[in-house]
Design a protein around this motif. Structure first.
Motif, PDB file in Angstrom:
ATOM      1  N   ALA A 107     -71.373 129.272 -95.643  1.00  0.00           N
ATOM      2  CA  ALA A 107     -70.007 128.742 -95.605  1.00  0.00           C
ATOM      3  C   ALA A 107     -69.213 128.622 -94.822  1.00  0.00           C
ATOM      4  O   ALA A 107     -69.193 127.448 -94.701  1.00  0.00           O
ATOM      5  N   ALA A 108     -68.952 129.713 -93.422  1.00  0.00           N
ATOM      6  CA  ALA A 108     -68.177 129.624 -92.672  1.00  0.00           C
ATOM      7  C   ALA A 108     -68.752 128.696 -91.847  1.00  0.00           C
ATOM      8  O   ALA A 108     -67.502 127.884 -90.932  1.00  0.00           O
ATOM      9  N   PHE A 109     -70.505 128.778 -91.303  1.00  0.00           N
ATOM     10  CA  PHE A 109     -70.377 127.701 -90.335  1.00  0.00           C
ATOM     11  C   PHE A 109     -70.532 126.242 -90.974  1.00  0.00           C
ATOM     12  O   PHE A 109     -69.904 124.935 -90.299  1.00  0.00           O
ATOM     13  N   GLY A 130     -77.536 115.677 -87.506  1.00  0.00           N
ATOM     14  CA  GLY A 130     -76.731 116.859 -87.675  1.00  0.00           C
ATOM     15  C   GLY A 130     -77.819 118.060 -88.597  1.00  0.00           C
ATOM     16  O   GLY A 130     -77.262 119.172 -88.005  1.00  0.00           O
ATOM     17  N   ALA A 131     -77.796 117.904 -89.432  1.00  0.00           N
ATOM     18  CA  ALA A 131     -79.142 118.525 -90.576  1.00  0.00           C
ATOM     19  C   ALA A 131     -79.582 119.178 -89.587  1.00  0.00           C
ATOM     20  O   ALA A 131     -79.666 120.289 -90.109  1.00  0.00           O
ATOM     21  N   GLY A 173     -73.345 117.193 -92.655  1.00  0.00           N
ATOM     22  CA  GLY A 173     -74.768 117.252 -92.557  1.00  0.00           C
ATOM     23  C   GLY A 173     -75.335 118.152 -91.841  1.00  0.00           C
ATOM     24  O   GLY A 173     -76.311 119.510 -92.638  1.00  0.00           O
ATOM     25  N   ALA A 174     -74.432 118.630 -90.726  1.00  0.00           N
ATOM     26  CA  ALA A 174     -75.593 119.825 -90.441  1.00  0.00           C
ATOM     27  C   ALA A 174     -74.355 121.016 -91.046  1.00  0.00           C
ATOM     28  O   ALA A 174     -74.670 122.104 -91.723  1.00  0.00           O
ATOM     29  N   GLY A 175     -72.851 121.169 -91.690  1.00  0.00           N
ATOM     30  CA  GLY A 175     -72.954 121.934 -92.641  1.00  0.00           C
ATOM     31  C   GLY A 175     -73.611 122.078 -94.318  1.00  0.00           C
ATOM     32  O   GLY A 175     -73.351 123.132 -94.356  1.00  0.00           O
ATOM     33  N   THR A 176     -73.718 121.485 -94.337  1.00  0.00           N
ATOM     34  CA  THR A 176     -74.530 121.899 -95.468  1.00  0.00           C
ATOM     35  C   THR A 176     -75.500 122.103 -95.462  1.00  0.00           C
ATOM     36  O   THR A 176     -76.219 122.665 -96.516  1.00  0.00           O
TER      37      THR A 176
END
Length: 399
Positions: free
Chosen positions: A36-38, A227-228, A353-356
């Motif tokens: 979640a922090a990332f 990004g994901a 997308g990366a964060g998800t």
């Protein structure tokens, strides 16, 4: 010097993957909470970019880069003393996310825009490749430091590096004026504190205008998948996944270093192609081939690093960041002098997308005990994004 700033900021993005296992084992935090922090860091990395691009047009590249590097370094230092997942998220998520967002993608796009017609794709490719290659050159060093001395020492080292590069940028970075059309689009307030509202207003006006056009949503959707499958998945979960299969962190970092080295060739080649052929084709080819590599990865794992995993690293590296020059070119084609700011917003979708995926990857591992479903799912998303890339109407305008 611009390339050095991009490298320094980019090193933070790859460091996250080295932290997940030590934090989980030493502090008992779940992979989902660490992820979640990332996720916060990656989302802020993206959201910051359009405002940073507008701010660079108004205040100049040097001031923004110096401030961004100091902020990222402060975030890394704060993460060492964080005593809970919430504090960790505040330090790494906020500090590093905002700092790297202003000193990475926005910087490369702004410098490329100043390069002039016929060279923008190549310059974007060179700067992007320099940043990503630097990330993965740092990675084996950081991995060794984490293994020998602990992750805290590595975090302090990153903080010191950021401060050092900030000082060098303050002394050596030369300002290059934005093109006339870009300056006019952002004109209205004098540089300085009074210019901040104008910067925010311009970024938001560009967003409001661009969201009324289908091209924006297509590009944002494609970049969210990018990004994901890269920042969110490979950069954060490849090393923990390798650990699950008995591969040491140093060996996994060496594979990621191969990805980074191959990024140079792939991204520069994509930049050259973008200056000469339809950017949609370049983008679709990168995504289609990436889909194949991700779907194949679960079949390639073994307790030792062999030819199949090296081949994966080489091919994925050639495709990894090659999507940046064609996407930046398509933003310019469709949105003209606002293309750099639009690219910043598209990059925000990339980081969303990366964060998800950073969070879902850890959650999937917690629930199923395996990362395999995530690799296959990301491959399917990339295949769909390749189709969307072709749908973006490609005007044959100056790039």
């Amino acid at each position: 010097m611009a390339g050095a700033a991009i490298v320094a900021a980019g090193a933070f993005t790859t460091f996250g993957g080295l932290l997940l296992v030590p934090l989980h084992e030493q502090r008992g935090w779940s992979r989902a909470s660490i992820g979640a922090a990332f996720a916060v860091s990656m989302v802020l990395y993206g959201v910051t970019a359009p405002f940073a691009a507008a701010l660079m047009d108004r205040l100049g590249v040097r001031r923004v880069v110096v401030g961004a590097l100091l902020l990222a370094g402060g975030g890394a230092a704060g993460s060492v003393v964080a005593g809970s997942p919430a504090q960790w998220t505040a330090a790494w998520g906020l500090g590093v996310g905002l700092g790297t967002g202003a000193a990475s993608t926005a910087l490369a796009a702004s410098v490329a825009e100043r390069a002039g017609a016929g060279r923008r794709g190549l310059v974007a490719g060179l700067l992007t490749a320099a940043g990503v290659a630097g990330q993965f050159v740092f990675l084996p060093v950081l991995s060794r430091v984490v293994e020998e001395y602990g992750w805290q020492v590595a975090a302090w080292g990153l903080a010191g590096t950021a401060v050092l590069v900030a000082v060098c940028a303050l002394v050596a970075l030369r300002e290059v004026r934005a093109p006339a059309g870009v300056r006019e689009a952002g004109a209205g307030a004098a540089p300085g504190a009074a210019g901040a509202p104008g910067v925010v207003g311009r970024a938001l006006r560009v967003l409001a205008a661009s969201t009324r056009r289908p091209a924006f949503w297509l590009l944002a959707g494609v970049f969210a998948v990018c990004g994901a499958s890269t920042n969110g998945l490979l950069w954060n979960h490849f090393t923990p996944a390798a650990h699950d299969h008995g591969i040491p962190a140093t060996s996994a970092s060496a594979l990621l270093a191969v990805v980074g080295v191959c990024n140079v060739a792939g991204t520069v080649a994509a930049g050259r192609l973008t200056d000469r052929v339809d950017a949609r084709r370049v983008l679709a080819a990168c995504l289609g081939l990436r889909a194949l590599t991700l779907v194949a990865l679960p079949l390639l794992w073994s307790p030792s690093v062999g030819v199949p995993l090296v081949a994966f690293a080489v091919l994925f590296g050639l495709l990894d960041v090659a999507r940046v020059p064609p996407t930046l070119a398509l933003c310019r084609v469709h949105f003209g002098s606002d293309g750099v700011v639009v690219f910043g917003w598209v990059n925000a979708a990339h980081q969303l997308g990366a964060g998800t995926m950073a969070h879902l990857g850890g959650l999937t591992r917690d629930l199923t005990g395996s990362y395999d479903p995530v690799w296959v799912g990301a491959g399917a998303l990339c295949a769909g994004a390749a189709v969307l890339a072709v749908v973006v109407r490609g005007d044959r305008e100056e790039r």
